[in-house]
Enzyme design. Structure first.
Site, mmCIF file in Angstrom:
data_model
loop_
_atom_site.group_PDB
_atom_site.id
_atom_site.type_symbol
_atom_site.label_atom_id
_atom_site.label_comp_id
_atom_site.label_asym_id
_atom_site.label_seq_id
_atom_site.Cartn_x
_atom_site.Cartn_y
_atom_site.Cartn_z
ATOM 1 N N MET A 1 15.071 -5.138 2.262
ATOM 2 C CA MET A 1 14.864 -4.686 2.383
ATOM 3 C C MET A 1 14.341 -3.245 1.421
ATOM 4 S SD MET A 1 12.731 -6.315 4.753
ATOM 5 C CE MET A 1 11.329 -5.292 4.433
ATOM 6 N N GLY A 2 13.070 -3.412 1.215
ATOM 7 C CA GLY A 2 12.930 -2.237 -0.130
ATOM 8 C C GLY A 2 13.297 -2.511 -1.190
ATOM 9 N N GLU A 3 14.574 -3.697 -1.569
ATOM 10 C CA GLU A 3 14.600 -3.696 -3.260
ATOM 11 C C GLU A 3 13.796 -4.402 -3.744
ATOM 12 O OE1 GLU A 3 19.449 -3.542 -2.836
ATOM 13 O OE2 GLU A 3 18.516 -5.285 -2.614
ATOM 14 N N GLU B 1 0.188 -0.901 -0.288
ATOM 15 C CA GLU B 1 -0.246 0.293 0.003
ATOM 16 C C GLU B 1 0.739 1.101 0.113
ATOM 17 O OE1 GLU B 1 -1.959 -3.707 1.768
ATOM 18 O OE2 GLU B 1 -0.160 -2.305 2.005
ATOM 19 N N LEU C 1 1.502 -6.254 -11.441
ATOM 20 C CA LEU C 1 1.711 -4.710 -11.741
ATOM 21 C C LEU C 1 3.262 -4.532 -11.977
ATOM 22 C CD1 LEU C 1 -1.081 -3.213 -11.884
ATOM 23 C CD2 LEU C 1 -0.859 -4.947 -13.462
ATOM 24 N N GLU C 2 3.991 -5.231 -10.576
ATOM 25 C CA GLU C 2 5.049 -4.345 -10.677
ATOM 26 C C GLU C 2 6.097 -5.344 -11.477
ATOM 27 O OE1 GLU C 2 6.181 -4.435 -6.170
ATOM 28 O OE2 GLU C 2 4.697 -2.804 -5.998
ATOM 29 N N PRO D 1 10.714 -14.052 0.466
ATOM 30 C CA PRO D 1 9.606 -13.579 1.091
ATOM 31 C C PRO D 1 9.133 -12.588 1.514
ATOM 32 C CG PRO D 1 11.783 -15.045 1.896
ATOM 33 C CD PRO D 1 12.391 -14.417 1.316
ATOM 34 N N ARG D 2 7.533 -13.305 1.581
ATOM 35 C CA ARG D 2 6.970 -11.461 2.297
ATOM 36 C C ARG D 2 7.230 -10.631 3.350
ATOM 37 N NH1 ARG D 2 3.654 -7.570 -1.029
ATOM 38 N NH2 ARG D 2 2.183 -7.127 0.482
ATOM 39 N N ASN E 1 1.038 -8.375 -6.238
ATOM 40 C CA ASN E 1 0.763 -7.061 -7.038
ATOM 41 C C ASN E 1 1.871 -7.944 -8.135
ATOM 42 O OD1 ASN E 1 0.321 -5.221 -8.314
ATOM 43 N ND2 ASN E 1 1.795 -3.862 -7.392
#
Length: 428
Positions: free
Chosen positions: A315-317, A60, A343-344, A268-269, A341
């Site tokens: 993280m964030g990559e 989000e 769409l990425e 992993p999520r 998602n």
């Protein structure tokens, strides 16, 4: 009355909520930090009376990023507050915007916690991303005369049935939204059936179609791919959940039997799963490296020739790592979770593969599949068959990736429609 009973119940189960928070803190230490914010205790921002955007977690937050960026650029005098519920979402917001926005955790949905938060922030308009619908958050904000917009909203048939079981509370909440900006017609119809006045519904499409891969990120991914992975065939399994990794590793072993130099980037999520997934990879006798280990002081450390799997433990990559791959599998879809998602990877021009569970993204999956950019599989054998075909046929891989990207390009525009709704609420 229904909201009073809901609040009373929430207070009764608060010890269980705290126990769950402690359990999550044991798994992921970041949950131990800033607990007071979850009860509305934090230093008030220097400027109030602005835009409050609530994005529960990473997905989000990324979806909200273009919206936040628009208001920062076009309304520089309007303070922006962004709240999340998870440490990963918090990290993402801070990485994207730093001090440009005021960021805290959103309060638990307790009347006193919500009141403390609103007293400190005093927003002019509240924007809640997607499906994070909390009764006290919505109702108390609206009761103060603050318009509440549910943005990029989606509501599956399964979720709608759940809300229908508490019809009194649902109607009390959905009727309070100033506007619901729904992703699709079916989503909008479900909101109306649950009590939203039809005049307060806008169907915009998904703002996730408005994702643009910056040229700088494309250059970074291209450079990283060459320095780190070389010319080996690479597929990525993004945002995986418990119960999926075993299937993905089995499919990768089948791929390795025909393409021994193939690489899997397994992401992993949830970060608390990194150690368990590492153990699982090792138990399958697959040589692996951690993405974090490639971040050497002297620059990117090339992956060893014998490495079969890279564990994405940073993280964030994720968006960057997608740009390093040839094929993308999107997790949360081999188990009944509803998917994530797609769409990425589609925006990168990658052929997309998912499992059969996609109830969170039904319309997106249908658009991508109808265009030939997405394939759904049921198990490891089917996944291995798709991977083998795509690795062996670069032209097919390119065509499917181009079809996926075309779907993204053809469906842009939802962001501008959402911005128009929020602008109208700010003026009102």
């Amino acid at each position: 009355m229904s909201r009073f009973l809901y609040s009373a119940f929430f207070y009764l189960i608060l010890p269980l909520v705290l126990l769950r928070l402690l359990w999550r803190a044991w798994q992921a230490p970041a949950y131990r930090q800033r607990i007071a914010e979850r009860f509305g205790f934090f230093k008030a921002p220097a400027r109030t009376g602005g835009l409050w955007i609530h994005a529960v977690s990473v997905g989000e937050s990324i979806a909200a990023a273009p919206l936040v960026r628009y208001f920062l650029e076009h309304h520089p005098d309007l303070p922006v507050v962004v709240t999340t519920m998870t440490p990963t979402g918090s990290e993402r917001v801070q990485a994207m915007f730093g001090a440009e926005v005021f960021h805290v955790y959103a309060p638990y949905d307790l009347p006193d916690a919500i009141a403390r938060f609103l007293n400190r922030v005093q927003p002019r308009v509240a924007v809640i991303m997607e499906t994070e619908i909390w009764p006290n958050m919505v109702c108390q904000t609206q009761c103060r005369g603050i318009p509440v917009v549910l943005a990029n909203a989606r509501l599956s048939a399964r979720s709608a049935r759940g809300y229908g079981r508490i019809a009194g509370l649902s109607r009390a909440v959905f009727s309070r939204f100033s506007q619901v900006v729904a992703q699709g017609e079916a989503d909008g119809a479900r909101f109306v059936a649950l009590g939203l006045p039809e005049s307060q519904l806008t169907v915009s499409g998904s703002i996730k179609f408005d994702l643009t891969i910056p040229a700088a990120l494309r250059e970074q991914a291209e450079g990283l791919r060459g320095a780190w992975l070389g010319s080996r065939p690479v597929w990525i399994a993004a945002s995986t959940h418990t119960g999926e990794d075993e299937v993905l590793l089995a499919a990768h072993q089948a791929l390795l039997a025909q393409f021994p130099d193939a690489l899997l980037i397994l992401v992993p999520r949830h970060p608390e799963r990194f150690p368990k997934v590492a153990e699982l990879i090792a138990s399958n006798n697959l040589s692996f490296e951690r993405r974090s280990a490639s971040l050497g002081a002297a620059g990117t450390v090339p992956v060893a020739s014998g490495t079969a799997v890279i564990l994405g433990d940073t993280m964030g990559e994720l968006l960057l790592l997608l740009g390093c791959a040839d094929i993308a599998f999107v997790g949360g879809s081999l188990i009944p979770h509803g998917g994530h998602n797609s769409l990425e990877p589609a925006a990168w021009g990658l052929p997309v593969v998912t499992g059969l569970s996609d109830f969170n993204f039904t319309e997106v999956s249908a658009l991508l599949a109808d265009a030939g950019g997405l394939v759904q599989v049921a198990d490891a054998n089917a996944l291995a068959e798709v991977l083998l075909g795509l690795v062996a046929d670069p032209l097919r891989r390119q065509q499917q990736g181009a079809a996926a990207k075309q779907v993204v390009d053809n469906n842009r525009g939802a962001l501008q429609r959402l911005i128009a709704v929020i602008e109208a609420q700010l003026k009102a």
